[in-house]
Design an enzyme around this catalytic site. Structure first.
Site, PDB file in Angstrom:
ATOM      1  N   GLN A  50       0.843  -1.203   0.000  1.00  0.00           N
ATOM      2  CA  GLN A  50       0.000   0.000   0.000  1.00  0.00           C
ATOM      3  C   GLN A  50       0.877   1.252   0.000  1.00  0.00           C
ATOM      4  OE1 GLN A  50      -3.280  -0.335  -0.304  1.00  0.00           O
ATOM      5  NE2 GLN A  50      -3.569   1.867  -0.479  1.00  0.00           N
TER       6      GLN A  50
ATOM      7  N   TRP B 281      -7.563   8.676  -4.413  1.00  0.00           N
ATOM      8  CA  TRP B 281      -7.517   7.554  -5.371  1.00  0.00           C
ATOM      9  C   TRP B 281      -6.847   6.325  -4.797  1.00  0.00           C
ATOM     10  CZ3 TRP B 281     -10.672   8.122  -9.208  1.00  0.00           C
ATOM     11  CH2 TRP B 281     -10.989   9.405  -9.654  1.00  0.00           C
TER      12      TRP B 281
ATOM     13  N   SER C 217      -6.356   1.535   4.105  1.00  0.00           N
ATOM     14  CA  SER C 217      -6.966   0.808   2.987  1.00  0.00           C
ATOM     15  C   SER C 217      -7.661  -0.463   3.466  1.00  0.00           C
ATOM     16  CB  SER C 217      -5.903   0.424   1.957  1.00  0.00           C
ATOM     17  OG  SER C 217      -6.463  -0.448   1.002  1.00  0.00           O
TER      18      SER C 217
ATOM     19  N   ASP D 208     -11.082  -5.723  -5.793  1.00  0.00           N
ATOM     20  CA  ASP D 208     -11.413  -4.938  -6.969  1.00  0.00           C
ATOM     21  C   ASP D 208     -11.745  -5.938  -8.068  1.00  0.00           C
ATOM     22  OD1 ASP D 208     -10.821  -2.672  -5.553  1.00  0.00           O
ATOM     23  OD2 ASP D 208      -8.838  -2.384  -6.446  1.00  0.00           O
TER      24      ASP D 208
ATOM     25  N   GLU E 244     -15.742   4.543  -7.151  1.00  0.00           N
ATOM     26  CA  GLU E 244     -14.966   3.406  -7.650  1.00  0.00           C
ATOM     27  C   GLU E 244     -15.902   2.247  -7.977  1.00  0.00           C
ATOM     28  OE1 GLU E 244     -11.706   2.177  -5.216  1.00  0.00           O
ATOM     29  OE2 GLU E 244     -10.551   3.978  -5.647  1.00  0.00           O
TER      30      GLU E 244
ATOM     31  N   HIS F 226     -14.696  -1.504  -6.642  1.00  0.00           N
ATOM     32  CA  HIS F 226     -14.195  -1.883  -5.310  1.00  0.00           C
ATOM     33  C   HIS F 226     -15.359  -2.429  -4.479  1.00  0.00           C
ATOM     34  CE1 HIS F 226     -11.529  -1.135  -1.653  1.00  0.00           C
ATOM     35  NE2 HIS F 226     -12.728  -1.280  -1.097  1.00  0.00           N
TER      36      HIS F 226
HETATM   37 ZN   LIG Z   1      -9.986  -1.292  -4.206  1.00  0.00          ZN
END
Ligand SMILES: [Zn+2]
Length: 302
Positions: free
Chosen positions: A179, A207, A214, A223, A271, A274
């Protein structure tokens, strides 16, 4: 969260079933290779020591069994048989099994803010420094997810494929180091465009989550893109895979985590790829009401 504008994994041959069916440990055990070729040449040993050892163990077991029967009521003895269920059976209930354990008194499916599947990770709520990564189920192509979320993920992917679609996971569990690398890459790209460090970090965080913030680090997010369009941009929402996932993800305990109009609350831009595991009850409420996880948790916290 995206790493950049394109999925890290591009084209690769998809097997019929993308994920490991058995828990990682079983899978790895199956792959441990043929038994030693020297096995047949082993010297035969006398069975006497084994016989004596068996006799001693039997004796100990008999005495312990008598003590246990004398001390424990029948209800607790019944509980022992549950604990020897295979891990995959225990995991089959997904969030349910954990929820039951967290609060035996409430409805089996009732969601509560402390549940593992409702862990809130965002810019305001980073993972603790000593966060211990849950047990993972390894997927193909180097991906992984919390093993408690895996059965529902597998069902969702299987059913999407049965509907004639080609969903492709392009990101899943990430280490803190990974990350950090993704975030730094984004910051550097923005700085190359002329932004100062602070501004670049602020924009990058919309982003790519800052390290520690995260959901991918918590192993609860994937994702998913359409094999025919692996661009991580708004065109994803028009793909047949995303339309199916947005309609059905809640049935499998997943939510579209960063909807188009919730960036002010989530801290992350739209997004449409996700998906976050929250369990079926929370997912149904969140997707039906068109709210985000932050709003849902504020509601259930009362
Ligand atoms: Zn993601």
């Amino acid at each position: 969260m995206s790493a950049n504008n394109r999925c890290a994994v591009k084209e690769f041959p998809l097997p019929d079933r993308e994920y490991r069916v058995a828990p990682a440990r079983c899978w790895d055990a199956n792959l441990s290779g043929p038994t030693s070729p020297r096995r047949g040449k082993r010297r035969r040993r006398s069975p006497l020591p084994l016989f004596l050892l068996g006799l001693v163990l039997f004796g100990c077991g008999f005495l312990l069994g008598r003590r246990a029967l004398a001390q424990e009521p029948p209800a607790q003895a019944a509980g022992v048989s549950v604990s020897i269920l295979a891990p995959e059976n225990a995991a089959a209930g997904g969030g349910r099994a954990e929820s039951d354990r967290a609060a035996p008194g409430r409805e089996p499916d009732a969601a509560a803010p402390g549940d593992w599947n409702l862990l809130l990770v965002n810019w305001e709520n980073p993972l603790p420094e000593d966060f211990s990564v849950p047990e993972l189920t390894q997927l193909v192509n180097g991906h992984a997810i919390d093993r408690r979320a895996y059965p529902d993920l597998q069902r969702m992917m299987d059913d999407a494929r049965a509907a004639g679609l080609q969903p492709t996971i392009c990101s899943s569990y990430r280490t803190r180091e990974k990350q950090t690398e993704l975030f730094e890459n984004k910051v550097q790209r923005l700085m190359n465009e002329g932004l100062g460090r602070t501004e670049a970090e602020e924009q990058a965080a919309m982003w790519v989550a800052r390290p520690g913030t995260s959901e991918h680090q918590a192993a609860l997010a994937v994702d998913i893109v359409d094999k025919s369009n692996q661009l991580l941009d708004e065109t994803q929402e028009t793909t047949s895979v995303q339309r199916w996932l947005m309609d059905h993800c809640a049935e499998y305990g997943f939510i579209l985590r960063y909807p188009t109009d919730k960036a002010a609350l989530t801290g992350v831009n739209y997004e449409p790829w996700h998906y976050r595991y929250v369990g079926r009850e929370a997912a149904a409420a969140i997707m039906e009401r068109g709210i985000c996880l932050e709003e849902y948790l504020a509601d259930v916290s009362g």
